[in-house]
Motif scaffolding. Structure first.
Motif, PDB file in Angstrom:
ATOM      1  N   ALA A 126       0.830  -1.213   0.000  1.00  0.00           N
ATOM      2  CA  ALA A 126       0.000   0.000   0.000  1.00  0.00           C
ATOM      3  C   ALA A 126       0.859   1.255   0.000  1.00  0.00           C
ATOM      4  N   PHE A 127       1.964   1.244   0.733  1.00  0.00           N
ATOM      5  CA  PHE A 127       2.858   2.411   0.788  1.00  0.00           C
ATOM      6  C   PHE A 127       3.451   2.694  -0.590  1.00  0.00           C
ATOM      7  N   VAL A 128       3.985   1.649  -1.232  1.00  0.00           N
ATOM      8  CA  VAL A 128       4.600   1.831  -2.552  1.00  0.00           C
ATOM      9  C   VAL A 128       3.546   2.281  -3.572  1.00  0.00           C
ATOM     10  N   ALA A 129       2.345   1.682  -3.500  1.00  0.00           N
ATOM     11  CA  ALA A 129       1.293   2.070  -4.441  1.00  0.00           C
ATOM     12  C   ALA A 129       0.910   3.531  -4.248  1.00  0.00           C
ATOM     13  N   GLY A 162       0.346  13.415   3.521  1.00  0.00           N
ATOM     14  CA  GLY A 162      -0.013  13.060   4.895  1.00  0.00           C
ATOM     15  C   GLY A 162      -0.358  11.593   5.033  1.00  0.00           C
ATOM     16  N   VAL A 163      -1.089  11.057   4.053  1.00  0.00           N
ATOM     17  CA  VAL A 163      -1.415   9.622   4.073  1.00  0.00           C
ATOM     18  C   VAL A 163      -0.145   8.799   3.974  1.00  0.00           C
ATOM     19  N   LEU A 164       0.780   9.206   3.118  1.00  0.00           N
ATOM     20  CA  LEU A 164       2.041   8.478   2.972  1.00  0.00           C
ATOM     21  C   LEU A 164       2.833   8.503   4.276  1.00  0.00           C
ATOM     22  N   ALA A 165       2.870   9.673   4.923  1.00  0.00           N
ATOM     23  CA  ALA A 165       3.594   9.787   6.190  1.00  0.00           C
ATOM     24  C   ALA A 165       2.943   8.934   7.272  1.00  0.00           C
ATOM     25  N   ALA A 166       1.598   8.878   7.295  1.00  0.00           N
ATOM     26  CA  ALA A 166       0.902   8.050   8.289  1.00  0.00           C
ATOM     27  C   ALA A 166       1.217   6.574   8.076  1.00  0.00           C
ATOM     28  N   GLN A 167       1.268   6.145   6.827  1.00  0.00           N
ATOM     29  CA  GLN A 167       1.630   4.762   6.539  1.00  0.00           C
ATOM     30  C   GLN A 167       3.040   4.445   7.037  1.00  0.00           C
ATOM     31  N   ALA A 168       3.985   5.346   6.750  1.00  0.00           N
ATOM     32  CA  ALA A 168       5.357   5.133   7.193  1.00  0.00           C
ATOM     33  C   ALA A 168       5.442   5.070   8.713  1.00  0.00           C
ATOM     34  N   LEU A 204      11.326   4.388   5.188  1.00  0.00           N
ATOM     35  CA  LEU A 204      10.147   4.877   4.478  1.00  0.00           C
ATOM     36  C   LEU A 204      10.003   6.392   4.581  1.00  0.00           C
ATOM     37  N   PHE A 205      10.500   6.970   5.680  1.00  0.00           N
ATOM     38  CA  PHE A 205      10.383   8.418   5.838  1.00  0.00           C
ATOM     39  C   PHE A 205      11.244   9.180   4.831  1.00  0.00           C
ATOM     40  N   CYS A 225       5.180  -0.267  14.302  1.00  0.00           N
ATOM     41  CA  CYS A 225       4.693  -1.626  14.517  1.00  0.00           C
ATOM     42  C   CYS A 225       5.730  -2.699  14.173  1.00  0.00           C
ATOM     43  N   LEU A 226       6.580  -2.432  13.169  1.00  0.00           N
ATOM     44  CA  LEU A 226       7.465  -3.475  12.669  1.00  0.00           C
ATOM     45  C   LEU A 226       8.945  -3.252  13.001  1.00  0.00           C
ATOM     46  N   GLY A 227       9.321  -2.040  13.400  1.00  0.00           N
ATOM     47  CA  GLY A 227      10.698  -1.868  13.843  1.00  0.00           C
ATOM     48  C   GLY A 227      11.507  -0.886  13.034  1.00  0.00           C
ATOM     49  N   ARG A 228      12.780  -0.746  13.439  1.00  0.00           N
ATOM     50  CA  ARG A 228      13.656   0.304  12.913  1.00  0.00           C
ATOM     51  C   ARG A 228      13.957   0.147  11.426  1.00  0.00           C
TER      52      ARG A 228
END
Length: 403
Positions: free
Chosen positions: A70-73, A96-102, A116-117, A108-111
């Motif tokens: 979803a982030f890449v899309a 903003g949506v992209l930043a929220a996904q990142a 992504l930022f 949730c998944l770690g460093r």
């Protein structure tokens, strides 16, 4: 227009054909841009590796794959947005949506997901206007720092991510501004070229009107005169035909020189031509005589451009006298006058024809006005006592000053 666009940091640009954040215009541009963007997705290797070998459960891996997809899309949708006319609010919401996904994926998944930022920062610099992106790029970087401090051992990744996020985002802003400036310069160059072409067409139309109007009027008069002389005076008719041939040849030379841009008529030459044209029309010519300009030698010199403008004025005025006035006499005077603004040279052409009512400026008078205005001169024309008078005035440039 199709221009080359080269990116030097992880970003979305195709090397040719499309601008930063702009929608590709054809299939080739789309393919090139997709390939160019895909190269920079290589930096997503850390999140992918974490999904494969990070020790997550199957459910987390599935959710992680869906989140990354979803982030890449969304990243690609933002970069391939619907043209450059998308509103700033819409683009800002997309970032903003992209930043929220990142943020969600990183927390949730770690460093490993903090990278992504960097894409968020680059996307904001590439898609948003500069006045907005200069705030969103530092904002995305600040969000990166907060996320790194919120995940275990995230601080170790800050040194390798903060600088790329800031530099990548601001580099995109710089590239957008550079491309915008380049396009504006190209548009300005095209406008200047168009204006130059229009000016050249105007010059050519003006020169051809003045040249052919005079020459064709003279040819017409001499043809009529030769026709009347032919039955009783064939020798004189032959002389008129010879004059027609000479005028025709000279007209061809003048047209070629006018097209080439080299023709610069002179007052002595136009005075001689005026004498011939008036004589052919049966009009008594009262003209200045002598090979040199009949101007006081103590006055400042007359620049070539000013003399050329006066010569055109003389030609147009004499042509009008021959064609329209019905006059029996034409008087041409060149006189230097002292005015409050400085010395000036006045050319006046007066005839004793029946005269006309209100003057309706045609192409000839309009062209003369433009020629004289270009050298600081003025033109006046109208009925006078017993005829019609045209006057052209040119300021005389003092010796040693720029013309």
């Amino acid at each position: 227009m199709n221009t080359t666009r080269v990116r030097t940091v992880p970003g979305p640009e195709a090397p040719v054909g499309t601008g930063t954040g702009e929608r590709p215009g054809n299939r080739r541009q789309t393919v090139v841009k997709v390939l160019w963007t895909s190269v920079w997705l290589f930096y997503l290797g850390a999140p992918v590796t974490d999904l494969v070998a990070g020790g997550h459960s199957t459910g987390v891996r599935i959710l992680g794959c869906l989140g990354l997809t979803a982030f890449v899309a969304w990243y690609l949708v933002l970069l391939f947005r619907t043209g450059h006319r998308a509103s700033t609010a819409r683009l800002l919401a997309s970032v903003g949506v992209l930043a929220a996904q990142a943020l969600v994926l990183s927390v949730c998944l770690g460093r490993e997901w903090l990278v992504l930022f960097v894409y968020v920062s680059i996307a904001s610099g590439a898609a948003l206007p500069a006045r907005v992106a200069r705030w969103t790029v530092p904002g995305a970087t600040a969000l990166l720092v907060l996320a790194a401090l919120s995940v275990p051992a995230g601080g170790y990744y800050l040194a390798g991510l903060v600088v790329p996020a800031l530099l990548g985002g601001f580099a995109m802003i710089g590239v957008r501004e550079m491309l915008r400036t380049t396009l504006e310069l190209r548009e300005a160059r095209a406008t200047v070229a168009q204006l130059a072409a229009n000016e050249e067409r105007l010059r050519l139309a003006r020169d051809l009107h003045d040249l052919l109007g005079h020459s064709l009027s003279l040819i017409t008069l001499k043809s009529e005169l030769a026709g009347r002389m032919l039955p009783d005076h064939p020798g004189k008719a032959a002389a008129q035909v010879a004059d027609i041939e000479r005028v025709s040849r000279q007209a061809l030379v003048d047209v070629r020189e006018a097209v080439s841009g080299y023709r610069r008529p002179t007052l002595p030459g136009e005075l001689a031509g005026a004498r011939t044209a008036l004589a052919a029309a049966g009009i008594v010519a009262d003209l200045p005589v002598g090979p040199e300009l009949p101007v006081d030698p103590d006055l400042p010199e007359l620049p070539e451009e000013a003399e050329s403008a006066l010569a055109w004025a003389l030609r147009e005025a004499v042509t009008n006298v021959v064609r329209h006035s019905g006059a029996r006499r034409c008087t041409v005077r060149l006189a230097a006058r002292q005015t409050p603004a400085g010395p000036e040279l006045e050319l006046s052409v007066a005839d004793d024809g029946p005269g006309a009512g209100a003057v309706v400026p045609g192409n000839g008078l309009a062209g003369l006005t433009e020629r004289l205005a270009a050298v600081g001169g003025t033109l006046s024309a109208g009925p006078s006592a017993g005829g019609f008078t045209l006057s052209a005035r040119i300021p005389l440039t003092p010796l040693g000053s720029g013309s």
